[in-house]
Design a protein around this motif. Structure first.
Motif, short mmCIF file in Angstrom:
data_model
loop_
_atom_site.label_atom_id
_atom_site.label_comp_id
_atom_site.label_asym_id
_atom_site.label_seq_id
_atom_site.Cartn_x
_atom_site.Cartn_y
_atom_site.Cartn_z
N ARG A 37 -4.53 8.87 -3.25
CA ARG A 37 -3.49 9.90 -3.38
C ARG A 37 -2.95 9.95 -4.79
O ARG A 37 -2.91 8.94 -5.48
N LYS A 38 -2.43 11.11 -5.16
CA LYS A 38 -1.88 11.20 -6.52
C LYS A 38 -0.61 10.37 -6.66
O LYS A 38 -0.28 9.91 -7.73
N GLU A 39 0.09 10.14 -5.54
CA GLU A 39 1.29 9.31 -5.60
C GLU A 39 0.96 7.83 -5.78
O GLU A 39 1.83 7.04 -6.10
N ASN A 40 -0.29 7.50 -5.54
CA ASN A 40 -0.65 6.08 -5.51
C ASN A 40 -0.91 5.56 -6.91
O ASN A 40 -1.92 5.86 -7.52
N ARG A 41 0.00 4.76 -7.39
CA ARG A 41 -0.13 4.28 -8.77
C ARG A 41 -1.24 3.27 -8.93
O ARG A 41 -1.63 2.94 -10.05
N ARG A 42 -1.75 2.76 -7.83
CA ARG A 42 -2.85 1.80 -7.93
C ARG A 42 -4.05 2.39 -8.67
O ARG A 42 -4.78 1.69 -9.34
N VAL A 43 -4.21 3.70 -8.52
CA VAL A 43 -5.34 4.36 -9.17
C VAL A 43 -5.24 4.17 -10.68
O VAL A 43 -6.18 3.73 -11.34
N ALA A 44 -4.04 4.49 -11.22
CA ALA A 44 -3.84 4.35 -12.66
C ALA A 44 -3.85 2.89 -13.07
O ALA A 44 -4.34 2.52 -14.13
N ILE A 45 -3.29 2.05 -12.20
CA ILE A 45 -3.27 0.61 -12.54
C ILE A 45 -4.68 0.09 -12.69
O ILE A 45 -5.01 -0.64 -13.64
N VAL A 102 8.41 4.84 2.90
CA VAL A 102 7.37 4.93 3.92
C VAL A 102 6.02 5.29 3.27
O VAL A 102 4.99 4.71 3.59
N GLY A 103 6.07 6.22 2.31
CA GLY A 103 4.84 6.61 1.62
C GLY A 103 4.20 5.43 0.92
O GLY A 103 3.00 5.20 1.04
N GLN A 104 5.01 4.67 0.21
CA GLN A 104 4.50 3.50 -0.49
C GLN A 104 3.87 2.52 0.50
O GLN A 104 2.81 1.95 0.24
N SER A 105 4.57 2.32 1.61
CA SER A 105 4.08 1.39 2.60
C SER A 105 2.73 1.85 3.16
O SER A 105 1.78 1.06 3.25
N LEU A 106 2.64 3.15 3.47
CA LEU A 106 1.38 3.67 4.01
C LEU A 106 0.25 3.52 2.99
O LEU A 106 -0.88 3.15 3.32
N MET A 107 0.58 3.76 1.70
CA MET A 107 -0.46 3.64 0.68
C MET A 107 -0.89 2.19 0.52
O MET A 107 -2.04 1.90 0.22
N SER A 108 0.06 1.27 0.75
CA SER A 108 -0.31 -0.15 0.73
C SER A 108 -1.37 -0.42 1.78
O SER A 108 -2.41 -1.02 1.50
N PRO A 150 5.84 11.71 5.10
CA PRO A 150 6.45 11.01 3.95
C PRO A 150 6.08 11.63 2.61
O PRO A 150 6.84 11.54 1.66
N PHE A 151 4.92 12.28 2.52
CA PHE A 151 4.50 12.75 1.21
C PHE A 151 5.07 14.14 0.89
O PHE A 151 5.02 14.58 -0.25
N ALA A 152 5.62 14.79 1.93
CA ALA A 152 6.23 16.09 1.67
C ALA A 152 7.52 15.92 0.89
O ALA A 152 7.88 16.77 0.09
N CYS A 153 8.23 14.81 1.14
CA CYS A 153 9.52 14.63 0.48
C CYS A 153 9.49 13.39 -0.39
O CYS A 153 10.50 12.78 -0.68
N TYR A 154 8.27 13.04 -0.83
CA TYR A 154 8.07 11.76 -1.53
C TYR A 154 8.95 11.62 -2.76
O TYR A 154 9.50 10.56 -3.03
N THR A 155 9.07 12.68 -3.53
CA THR A 155 9.80 12.56 -4.79
C THR A 155 11.29 12.80 -4.63
O THR A 155 12.06 12.49 -5.52
N THR A 156 11.68 13.35 -3.48
CA THR A 156 13.08 13.73 -3.37
C THR A 156 13.89 12.75 -2.52
O THR A 156 15.10 12.70 -2.65
N SER A 157 13.25 11.99 -1.68
CA SER A 157 14.00 11.13 -0.77
C SER A 157 13.51 9.69 -0.87
O SER A 157 12.31 9.42 -0.84
N GLY A 158 14.47 8.78 -1.01
CA GLY A 158 14.13 7.36 -1.08
C GLY A 158 13.44 6.88 0.18
O GLY A 158 12.49 6.10 0.14
N VAL A 195 13.79 9.99 10.03
CA VAL A 195 12.89 10.79 10.89
C VAL A 195 12.03 11.71 10.04
O VAL A 195 10.82 11.83 10.24
N ASN A 196 12.64 12.33 9.04
CA ASN A 196 11.87 13.19 8.16
C ASN A 196 10.78 12.40 7.44
O ASN A 196 9.66 12.87 7.28
#
Lengths: 474, 485
Positions: free
Chosen positions: B37-45, A319-325, A306-314, A300-301
Motif C-alpha cells: 500500500r502507498k501508506e505502508n512506509r516499509r516499501v520506502a524503508i 488500525v491501518g498501521q496494524s493491518l499493514m503490519s 481504516p484507509f479511507a480516513c488514514y490521514t485524518t484520524s488517529g 467504528v469508522n
C-alpha cells in the motif's frame, strides 16, 4: 447434580498427577523464549543479547518455583496451564525487549517524555510479582469454595475497583480511556483485577439464584422470559457496563463484564433466553452509547475502512498501521527483530503488541499464539466441566469465558475483525496489572482443576454403621 | 450444568476460530495488497535499506549513497554534479518518491530485481549484505558538461545523440535542480522540495524530454525530407514555383519572410536563408497526409518513445485544414516537438536516412559487474532514402557554410544544421524560442544535436537560433567529436 456423579472425564480410579508432563512442557516453555531472545539480539545487534544467561535463569527460576508450588500444593492440577502461561509470558518479555530496541520508539519516548526507559525490566519485575501472586493463590486458597463466602464483598470490591479510575485525583486519563489509577508512582489498571473479583460475585450469586432464574419464568414466543424481579441483577450489571463505557471510555472492559455475566448466567440457568436477552441488550447499549461518544464512533469508522480516513484520524491510522503490519508479515513473517511493527508508534508494546507477532512471526506465528490462547481457554472450560461443585464450575467458566472474550476483543481489534478497544493481550502486552491479574487467574484455574481432578475422598467409615440402620434414598 | 458448559466451550473455540480465519485472510489473501500500500512506509524503508546501486556515465558514478542518522531510511541518495545530471538521473527521495532512471531502474538499483535473485540467494548464505546493481548510461560527461554550461542561466534544453546508434550523449535541461537537496526526509529536504515544486521556473521539468516547443524553422528539415521523399522536389537546386508574397491556401493571409530572395527560390536556397513561403508552399504541395506520414517516420505523434524514460509525444496535427498544414510545415501552428525529437530529425539525416531508436541505458550490471541486460542499437524507421538523405545533408551543410548556421562550423568536421526562431503566445507576442539542430561527422565519429532556448534574457532581436543556440550546439558537438577520437 450429585457430587458422586462422575462425568466421562473423571474416572473413579486415581488419576496420574501429570506433574512430570508439566515439568517437561515447562522446559520447552522456558527454552523457546530464550531462543527467541537470542534471535532478537542477533537480528538487531548482530550478537547474543548481554543478559541472556540472567534472563534464562530468571525465567527458569520463576517457572521452577511455579512448578514446585503446584507439585506440592495442587498435585492434581491441569498440567497444561502453567507451561502455557509461562511460554506466553516469556515470549511477551522477548517481544517487549525487542520493541525496547526500536529507535523509533526510543525517539518517540524522548520527544514525549524527555527520556526513554525500557519496559522489559519492569515487565520482568511484574512477572515475578505475578508468579508470587500465583504462588500466593495456591498457598492461601486451599479450596476455591472458600471464595463463596465473599460473594457480596466481592461485588462491593469489584464496584469500587471499577469506579476508582473516575475518582478525581486518583484516576489518570491516558489517551482517551480512563482505566488507570496512579498510586505512588505506579499505574494500576483496576479493571484487570475487577475481572477476577466480579467472577467470584457472579459465581456465588448465580449458584444461589439459579433455580429462581431458571424455573420461575413465563413462556413467550418460544423463549422463557424471567420474572421482572429476577431481571434486576442483570439490569444492574448492564447499567454498570454502560456506565464504565460512558465514564471510562472503555468499550472492551464493558464488553468483557457483560459477556462474562451472560455466559455464567446461561451456564447457571441453562436457558437460551438469557443469551438472546444479553445479546439484545449489549447491542442496544452499544448503539446508544456510540451515538453520543465520539471516541467510540471514531473507532467504528476506523474499523469499517481504516484507509479511507488514514490521514485524518488517529484511530484510523492505528488500525491501518496494524493491518499493514500483519499484511507485511505474510506467511512466515520477517523474523524477530527484523520487522517494522514499531511504525505504529503508539502503544506498540501494549495494545498493539500482537501486530509485532503478526509482522515478525507471520501467519504461522499468529496461529501458534492463537492456539496457545485457545488451549488455555479450553483447558479452563474443561476444568469447569470437571469441577464437582456448581460454584467451581461457574467460577472456572466465567474466568475462561472472560479470557476468551478478552483475546477475541484485543486480537480481533488489532486485526480489524471488530472495532478496536483498548485492552491488553494477556501475558504478552507490557503492563503490570495485566500480567499480575492473569497469573492470579491461572492460579485460580489451577486450584479449581486440582480440586476437580483430585480423587474423591473415600466415604468416611461411619462409626454408627453397626448401631443404626441408615435408610439412604437411592 | 454440563450441557451449557460444553456449548460455551464450543463458543469460545469459535471465537478463536474466527481469529484464525481472520489472520489467514489478512496475512495470506490480503498480504500482497497490504504490504505494498502507498501508506505502508516499509516499501520506502526497504528501498533505502541498503546502499543503492549507482548510475554511471563513462565509467564514473554520477550518484552515491550516504548513511543517515536518526532516520527510518538507512541510506540517502547523493548526486555528483546533481543539477547537471538531473535530467538523466531523475531523483530518488526518501520522502518524495523517485522519477526517471531512479524510478524505472529502481529494482536493479535496490537489488530487488528478479534477475538478481541468484546474487541475493548466495548472499543469504554467505551473510553478505544485499547490494544494488548499477545502471550504465550512454552519456558522455564532456558533452553533458558543454551542454549544461552552454545553457547557463538561460531556460532551455540540449539533446545530443550518436546518429549511428541512437545513444543519447547529452541530455541537459536548464534551469535545473539538485536532486541531493531533497533526497532525505528532513525538514530541510521538505523545504527544498516545496520551493521547487511550486517554482515558477519549473526546475523539476525535464525540458529535453518532457516539454514540447513549436520547432519553428528547424522543422523545415522535415518538410524538405517530405518533399524529397514524396517526389515533389527531385532537384534541390531547381527553382520552386513559389509566388511572393505567398498567400496561405484558402485565406488572405500572406506568409511573411524574414529574408529577401525567396521568390521561386530553390529548396537548397530556401533552407539556407530560411524562406517561410517556400516551405509553406512545399508542405501544401506534399499535402497534409503525406506530411504526417513523413513526420511520423521521424518520430512525431509517437507517445511511446522510451529512452527508457518516456519522452512526451511530439505533435504534427493529423486533422488540420490546408492552411494549417502550410503553417505547420514551417514549424508553427499546431506543430510541437521535444528537443529529443528534433535531435532525432538531425540524427536521421546524418545517418543516411536511418533513424535509430534513442536510448540512454547502455547496460544494467549486477553488483559484481556481470552484465544483466545490454541494450543493442535498434533501427526505429527509415524516414529518408539514402539518396535523399545525401541531398538533405548537402542542404544542411550549405546552411552552416553559407546560411544562418555559420556559427556552428567546426574545423575538420562536416557540419550540417538548421536554425529556428519559433514564435509563440497570443499573437506571437511572447519572446520566441531559439532553436538549432545540427549534426557533425568526421571519419571517426558522428553526433547530432538539438538545442532550444526559451525566454532568454537577450532582447527580442537577438533571439535567433543562430545567435544563441548554435554556439552551444557547436561546443557540444566539439566535445563529442573530441571524445570519439
Amino acid at each position: 447434580m450429585s457430587v458422586v456423579t462422575n462425568t466421562t472425564t473423571i474416572g473413579a480410579i486415581e488419576l496420574p498427577s501429570r506433574r512430570n508432563t508439566e515439568l517437561l512442557l515447562l522446559v520447552f516453555a522456558v527454552v523457546i523464549p530464550i531462543f527467541a531472545y537470542a534471535n532478537v539480539g542477533l537480528a538487531v545487534h548482530g550478537k547474543l543479547p548481554p543478559g541472556m544467561l540472567a534472563y534464562g535463569l530468571g525465567l527458569g527460576l520463576l517457572a521452577g518455583i511455579g512448578h514446585f508450588v503446584v507439585r506440592r500444593y495442587a498435585k492434581y492440577a491441569d498440567p497444561l496451564l502453567l507451561p502455557l502461561a509461562t511460554l506466553l509470558n516469556g515470549l511477551g518479555l522477548v517481544l517487549i525487549w525487542r520493541l525496547d530496541q526500536s529507535e523509533r520508539l526510543q525517539n518517540l519516548a524522548e520527544r514525549q517524555f524527555g527520556a526513554f526507559s525500557p519496559s522489559a525490566p519492569n515487565q520482568l519485575f511484574y512477572t515475578a510479582v505475578g508468579i508470587a501472586l500465583f504462588v500466593g493463590v495456591l498457598l492461601l486458597l486451599k479450596d476455591h469454595r472458600t471464595l463463596q463466602r465473599f460473594t457480596y464483598i466481592s461485588m462491593a470490591a469489584a464496584l469500587v475497583l471499577l469506579i476508582l479510575p473516575v475518582v478525581p485525583g486518583l484516576g489518570a486519563d491516558v489517551f482517551g480511556a480512563k482505566i488507570w489509577i496512579s498510586v505512588a508512582g505506579f499505574s494500576i489498571q483496576p479493571g484487570e483485577f475487577a475481572k477476577i473479583v466480579i467472577a467470584v460475585f457472579f459465581a456465588g450469586y448465580l449458584m444461589v439464584k439459579r433455580d429462581a432464574l431458571a424455573l420461575a419464568s413465563r413462556r413467550f414466543m418460544g423463549l422463557y422470559l424471567p420474572r421482572g424481579r429476577d431481571l434486576g441483577p442483570i439490569l444492574m450489571i448492564w447499567a454498570m457496563s454502560l456506565l464504565i463505557l460512558i465514564f471510562e471510555n472503555d468499550l472492551g472492559t464493558s464488553l468483557l463484564f457483560f459477556g462474562m455475566f451472560v455466559i455464567m448466567l446461561y451456564v447457571a440457568t441453562e436457558r437460551t433466553s438469557w443469551i438472546v436477552i444479553g445479546l439484545l441488550m449489549s447491542v442496544g447499549g452499544a448503539v446508544v452509547v456510540a451515538g453520543f461518544s465520539g471516541h467510540v464512533e471514531a473507532r467504528v469508522n476506523a474499523w469499517l475502512d481504516p484507509f479511507a480516513c488514514y490521514t485524518t484520524s488517529g484511530a484510523c491510522e492505528q488500525v491501518g498501521q496494524s493491518l499493514m503490519s500483519f499484511g507485511s508479515g505474510g506467511v512466515l513473517g520477517t523474523g524477530l527483530g527484523q520487522g517494522h511493527s514499531d511504525l505504529i508508534l503508539f502503544a506498540a508494546n501494549s495494545d498493539f503488541i500482537f501486530s509485532t507477532v503478526g509482522e515478525e512471526l507471520g501467519l504461522a506465528g499468529v496461529m501458534a499464539f492463537l492456539l496457545l490462547y485457545g488451549l488455555i481457554i479450553e483447558r479452563g472450560a474443561r476444568t469447569a466441566l470437571a469441577a464437582r461443585d456448581p460454584f467451581g464450575k461457574l467460577f472456572a467458566i466465567g474466568l475462561s469465558g472472560a479470557f476468551a472474550i478478552q483475546i477475541f476483543v484485543v486480537a480481533g481489534g488489532v486485526m480489524g475483525l471488530i472495532p478496536l478497544t483498548g485492552m491488553t493481550m494477556p501475558f504478552l502486552a507490557s503492563g503490570g496489572s495485566s500480567v499480575i491479574a492473569n497469573w492470579a487467574l491461572i492460579g485460580i484455574l489451577i486450584r479449581i482443576s486440582d480440586t476437580a481432578r483430585r480423587p474423591a475422598p473415600a466415604p468416611a467409615p461411619s462409626p454408627d454403621a453397626e448401631m443404626t440402620q441408615v435408610v439412604r434414598p437411592s | 450444568m454440563n450441557k451449557p458448559l460444553r456449548r460455551i466451550a464450543i463458543f469460545c473455540g469459535l471465537l478463536v476460530l474466527a481469529l484464525l480465519v481472520r489472520t489467514n485472510w489478512l496475512q495470506y489473501v490480503q498480504a500482497e495488497e497490504l504490504s505494498t500500500r502507498k501508506e505502508n512506509r516499509r516499501v520506502a524503508i526497504a528501498q533505502y535499506a541498503q546502499e543503492r546501486g549507482n548510475i554511471i556515465a563513462n565509467g564514473k558514478p554520477i550518484t552515491g549513497s550516504v548513511v543517515t542518522d536518526g532516520s527510518d531510511y538507512k541510506y540517502k541518495r547523493t548526486y555528483i554534479d546533481g543539477p547537471m545530471w538531473a535530467p538523466v538521473t531523475g531523483f530518488a527521495s526518501q520522502a518524495f518518491g523517485s522519477t526517471q532512471l531512479e524510478n524505472l531502474e529502481d529494482k536493479i538499483l535496490t537489488g530487488n530485481d528478479d534477475r538478481l535473485f541468484f546474487d541475493r540467494t548466495i548472499g543469504m548464505f554467505t551473510g553478505e549484505k544485499r547490494q544494488g546493481g548499477n545502471v550504465v548510461t550512454t552519456l558522455m560527461p564532456a558533452a553533458q558538461k558543454a551542454a549544461f554550461k552552454g545553457l547557463g542561466s538561460n531556460k532551455g534544453a540540449v539533446v545530443a545523440l550518436d546518429p549511428r546508434t541512437g545513444a543519447i550523449l547529452a541530455l541537459a535541461s536548464a534551469p535545473s535542480y539538485d536532486p541531493s537537496s531533497f533526497a532525505g526526509n528532513s525538514k530541510k529536504d521538505e523545504k527544498a522540495w516545496v520551493s521547487l515544486k511550486d517554482s515558477k521556473n519549473k526546475e523539476l521539468v525535464n525540458r529535453a524530454l518532457r516539454e514540447t516547443y513549436p520547432p519553428g524553422s528547424t522543422f523545415k528539415v522535415v518538410t524538405a525530407a517530405a518533399a524529397l521523399e514524396h517526389k515533389v522536389v527531385t532537384d534541390i537546386n531547381a527553382p520552386t514555383d513559389t509566388p511572393e508574397p505567398y498567400i496561405l491556401p484558402g485565406t488572405r493571409t500572406p506568409m511573411v519572410n524574414q529574408h529577401g530572395g525567396c521568390k521561386n527560390a530553390s529548396l537548397n536556397k530556401a533552407l539556407e536563408v530560411s524562406c517561410n513561403s517556400v516551405f509553406a508552399n512545399m508542405g501544401d504541395k506534399v499535402t497534409r497526409d503525406k506530411m504526417v506520414e513523413t513526420a511520423e517516420k521521424f518520430g512525431f505523434n509517437d507517445p511511446e518513445i522510451d529512452t527508457p524514460v518516456r519522452a512526451f509525444a511530439s505533435v504534427y496535427d493529423k486533422t488540420m485544414s490546408r492552411d494549417g498544414n502550410a503553417q505547420s510545415s514551417i514549424g508553427q501552428f499546431n506543430t510541437a516537438a521535444t528537443p529529443l525529437q528534433m535531435a532525432m530529425v538531425a540524427a536521421a539525416v546524418a545517418n543516411d536516412g536511418k533513424l535509430m531508436k534513442p536510448y540512454m541505458v547502455d547496460r544494467l550490471t549486477a553488483p559484481n559487474l556481470d552484465v544483466i541486460e545490454q541494450t543493442d542499437p535498434q533501427e526505429m524507421s527509415r524516414p529518408l532514402s539514402a539518396e535523399n538523405a545525401e541531398k538533405l545533408q548537402a542542404m544542411m551543410v550549405n546552411v552552416v557554410e553559407k546560411g544562418t548556421g555559420t556559427r556552428a562550423q567546426i574545423d575538420g568536421a562536416t557540419v550540417g544544421g538548421k536554425t529556428g526562431t519559433a514564435q509563440h503566445g497570443e499573437k506571437n507576442k511572447k519572446r520566441p524560442y531559439a532553436w538549432f539542430i545540427s549534426y557533425a561527422t568526421t571519419d571517426k565519429g558522428a553526433v547530432a544535436v538539438a538545442v532550444v532556448i526559451e525566454d532568454s534574457n537577450a532582447t527580442r532581436e537577438d533571439i535567433s537560433g543562430s545567435g544563441l543556440a548554435a554556439p552551444i550546439a557547436k561546443d557540444v558537438m566539439q566535445a563529442v567529436l573530441k571524445a570519439q577520437g
